[in-house]
Scaffold this motif. Structure first.
Motif, PDB file in Angstrom:
ATOM      1  N   ASP A  17      -8.514   7.504 -17.574  1.00 18.30           N
ATOM      2  CA  ASP A  17      -7.434   8.157 -18.312  1.00 18.30           C
ATOM      3  C   ASP A  17      -6.640   9.018 -17.333  1.00 18.30           C
ATOM      4  N   LEU A  18      -5.425   8.578 -17.025  1.00 18.50           N
ATOM      5  CA  LEU A  18      -4.577   9.298 -16.071  1.00 18.50           C
ATOM      6  C   LEU A  18      -3.445  10.052 -16.760  1.00 18.50           C
ATOM      7  N   SER A  19      -3.470  10.093 -18.094  1.00 16.81           N
ATOM      8  CA  SER A  19      -2.342  10.662 -18.827  1.00 16.81           C
ATOM      9  C   SER A  19      -2.158  12.154 -18.578  1.00 16.81           C
ATOM     10  N   GLN A  20      -3.231  12.872 -18.286  1.00 17.61           N
ATOM     11  CA  GLN A  20      -3.134  14.318 -18.080  1.00 17.61           C
ATOM     12  C   GLN A  20      -3.295  14.710 -16.610  1.00 17.61           C
ATOM     13  N   THR A  21      -3.229  13.732 -15.730  1.00 15.73           N
ATOM     14  CA  THR A  21      -3.490  14.004 -14.314  1.00 15.73           C
ATOM     15  C   THR A  21      -2.296  14.678 -13.641  1.00 15.73           C
ATOM     16  N   ASP A  22      -2.571  15.790 -12.992  1.00 16.75           N
ATOM     17  CA  ASP A  22      -1.572  16.491 -12.181  1.00 16.75           C
ATOM     18  C   ASP A  22      -1.863  16.098 -10.725  1.00 16.75           C
ATOM     19  N   TRP A  23      -1.117  15.088 -10.221  1.00 22.45           N
ATOM     20  CA  TRP A  23      -1.457  14.517  -8.919  1.00 22.45           C
ATOM     21  C   TRP A  23      -1.332  15.486  -7.753  1.00 22.45           C
ATOM     22  N   PRO A  24      -0.291  16.332  -7.691  1.00 18.81           N
ATOM     23  CA  PRO A  24      -0.244  17.316  -6.595  1.00 18.81           C
ATOM     24  C   PRO A  24      -1.446  18.256  -6.600  1.00 18.81           C
ATOM     25  N   LYS A  25      -1.825  18.727  -7.800  1.00 19.63           N
ATOM     26  CA  LYS A  25      -2.988  19.614  -7.907  1.00 19.63           C
ATOM     27  C   LYS A  25      -4.265  18.861  -7.553  1.00 19.63           C
ATOM     28  N   THR A  26      -4.369  17.611  -7.990  1.00 22.19           N
ATOM     29  CA  THR A  26      -5.547  16.798  -7.685  1.00 22.19           C
ATOM     30  C   THR A  26      -5.691  16.593  -6.183  1.00 22.19           C
ATOM     31  N   GLY A  27      -4.576  16.270  -5.531  1.00 27.90           N
ATOM     32  CA  GLY A  27      -4.601  16.083  -4.085  1.00 27.90           C
ATOM     33  C   GLY A  27      -4.999  17.342  -3.344  1.00 27.90           C
ATOM     34  N   LEU A  28      -4.472  18.488  -3.803  1.00 30.31           N
ATOM     35  CA  LEU A  28      -4.802  19.766  -3.175  1.00 30.31           C
ATOM     36  C   LEU A  28      -6.285  20.086  -3.350  1.00 30.31           C
ATOM     37  N   ASN A  29      -6.805  19.889  -4.568  1.00 31.28           N
ATOM     38  CA  ASN A  29      -8.211  20.161  -4.832  1.00 31.28           C
ATOM     39  C   ASN A  29      -9.117  19.254  -4.008  1.00 31.28           C
ATOM     40  N   LEU A  30      -8.710  17.993  -3.886  1.00 35.40           N
ATOM     41  CA  LEU A  30      -9.499  17.051  -3.091  1.00 35.40           C
ATOM     42  C   LEU A  30      -9.575  17.514  -1.637  1.00 35.40           C
ATOM     43  N   ALA A  31      -8.434  17.942  -1.107  1.00 37.71           N
ATOM     44  CA  ALA A  31      -8.403  18.407   0.282  1.00 37.71           C
ATOM     45  C   ALA A  31      -9.235  19.672   0.461  1.00 37.71           C
ATOM     46  N   ILE A  32      -9.107  20.611  -0.479  1.00 37.49           N
ATOM     47  CA  ILE A  32      -9.839  21.875  -0.366  1.00 37.49           C
ATOM     48  C   ILE A  32     -11.346  21.643  -0.417  1.00 37.49           C
ATOM     49  N   ILE A  33     -11.800  20.845  -1.392  1.00 41.18           N
ATOM     50  CA  ILE A  33     -13.237  20.609  -1.538  1.00 41.18           C
ATOM     51  C   ILE A  33     -13.782  19.815  -0.355  1.00 41.18           C
ATOM     52  N   SER A  34     -13.034  18.815   0.088  1.00 37.91           N
ATOM     53  CA  SER A  34     -13.496  17.997   1.217  1.00 37.91           C
ATOM     54  C   SER A  34     -13.633  18.835   2.487  1.00 37.91           C
ATOM     55  N   VAL A  35     -12.603  19.627   2.793  1.00 30.79           N
ATOM     56  CA  VAL A  35     -12.619  20.424   4.021  1.00 30.79           C
ATOM     57  C   VAL A  35     -13.659  21.535   3.948  1.00 30.79           C
ATOM     58  N   SER A  36     -13.724  22.233   2.806  1.00 30.58           N
ATOM     59  CA  SER A  36     -14.685  23.333   2.688  1.00 30.58           C
ATOM     60  C   SER A  36     -16.118  22.819   2.724  1.00 30.58           C
ATOM     61  N   THR A  37     -16.369  21.683   2.062  1.00 33.99           N
ATOM     62  CA  THR A  37     -17.715  21.100   2.104  1.00 33.99           C
ATOM     63  C   THR A  37     -18.067  20.703   3.527  1.00 33.99           C
ATOM     64  N   PHE A  38     -17.149  20.055   4.213  1.00 38.97           N
ATOM     65  CA  PHE A  38     -17.367  19.647   5.602  1.00 38.97           C
ATOM     66  C   PHE A  38     -17.772  20.835   6.463  1.00 38.97           C
ATOM     67  N   MET A  39     -17.073  21.947   6.330  1.00 34.68           N
ATOM     68  CA  MET A  39     -17.343  23.115   7.162  1.00 34.68           C
ATOM     69  C   MET A  39     -18.682  23.760   6.809  1.00 34.68           C
ATOM     70  N   VAL A  40     -19.018  23.778   5.517  1.00 31.06           N
ATOM     71  CA  VAL A  40     -20.254  24.438   5.087  1.00 31.06           C
ATOM     72  C   VAL A  40     -21.487  23.601   5.409  1.00 31.06           C
ATOM     73  N   VAL A  41     -21.430  22.285   5.136  1.00 29.46           N
ATOM     74  CA  VAL A  41     -22.646  21.476   5.304  1.00 29.46           C
ATOM     75  C   VAL A  41     -23.048  21.298   6.764  1.00 29.46           C
ATOM     76  N   ILE A  42     -22.106  21.476   7.696  1.00 27.01           N
ATOM     77  CA  ILE A  42     -22.486  21.413   9.112  1.00 27.01           C
ATOM     78  C   ILE A  42     -23.596  22.419   9.403  1.00 27.01           C
ATOM     79  N   LEU A  43     -23.514  23.580   8.772  1.00 19.68           N
ATOM     80  CA  LEU A  43     -24.472  24.660   9.030  1.00 19.68           C
ATOM     81  C   LEU A  43     -25.540  24.786   7.953  1.00 19.68           C
ATOM     82  N   THR A  44     -25.456  23.986   6.886  1.00 17.94           N
ATOM     83  CA  THR A  44     -26.459  24.080   5.817  1.00 17.94           C
ATOM     84  C   THR A  44     -27.172  22.738   5.648  1.00 17.94           C
TER      85      THR A  44
END
Length: 208
Positions: free
Chosen positions: A87-114
């Motif tokens: 269901d893509l009817s309520q998808t905010d693509w700019p926000k989705t892209g931003l969230n994807l980038a934030i979670i991917s980058v933050s996870t990458f940085m944290v899991v290196i040390l955890t």
């Protein structure tokens, strides 16, 4: 302390600390104790940075690290479309892209040390030192990685699952650990494995 038992002691300590935090309402921070544990056992065993996997891998290794989550999540997305579960009817693509980038980058940085630093870094190096083959090391670190996740889905953490789904989750966590272990094996780098881990979490948590 018997040096031969250090891998078992380290995993037991990680599971015990994380389980305690998950049981007392601190599950959001339950990965953070892996950093001081990694540092402690790294110091006790006097390992080199290369043994720990804190080195850069090759460009091809990073390509493999990115390809795996994209290929798997792409296949899941296709299956979801085929079965009408999208269901893509309520998808905010700019926000989705931003969230994807934030979670991917933050996870990458944290899991290196955890998570990656502990399981594919210190634990991997510690088991290797005791004469294990890379394949066996991959298996044991993957099982330990999955066991460490058990409390998150079996206790009341907000991520807990119905009991019938927990075995499926544990198999999935073991397989993910094996994939990231294989990346660590091929590249010699926890940074490569961390990139794949970060992108996987970003795609899984944001899109699904």
């Amino acid at each position: 302390m018997n040096s031969k038992q250090l891998p078992i002691i380290g995993v037991a300590a990680a599971v015990a600390v994380t389980t305690t935090m998950d049981a007392t309402g601190y599950s959001v921070f339950s990965a953070l104790p892996l950093f001081p544990l990694m540092c402690l056992f790294w110091w006790l065993e006097r390992m080199s940075r290369r043994e720990m996997g804190f080195v850069l891998g090759g460009l091809k290794n990073y390509g493999e690290a990115v390809l795996y989550p994209i290929a798997v999540m792409g296949a899941i997305t296709v299956a979801a479309f085929v079965f009408g579960a999208v269901d893509l009817s309520q998808t905010d693509w700019p926000k989705t892209g931003l969230n994807l980038a934030i979670i991917s980058v933050s996870t990458f940085m944290v899991v290196i040390l955890t998570e990656e630093g502990f399981f594919r870094g210190w634990l991997w190096a510690s088991i290797n030192r005791r004469g294990s083959s890379p394949a066996r090391t991959m298996v044991w670190t993957s099982v330990a990685f999955a066991l460490w996740h058990l409390s998150a889905v079996s206790l009341e953490t907000g991520f807990d699952l119905p009991w019938r789904q927990i075995p499926i989750y544990m198999v999935n966590a073991t397989l993910l650990g094996a994939i990231w272990g294989m990346l660590r094996w091929r590249s010699g780098s926890v940074i490569v494995a961390s990139l794949s881990h970060g992108l996987w979490n970003g795609l899984a948590y944001v899109l699904f």
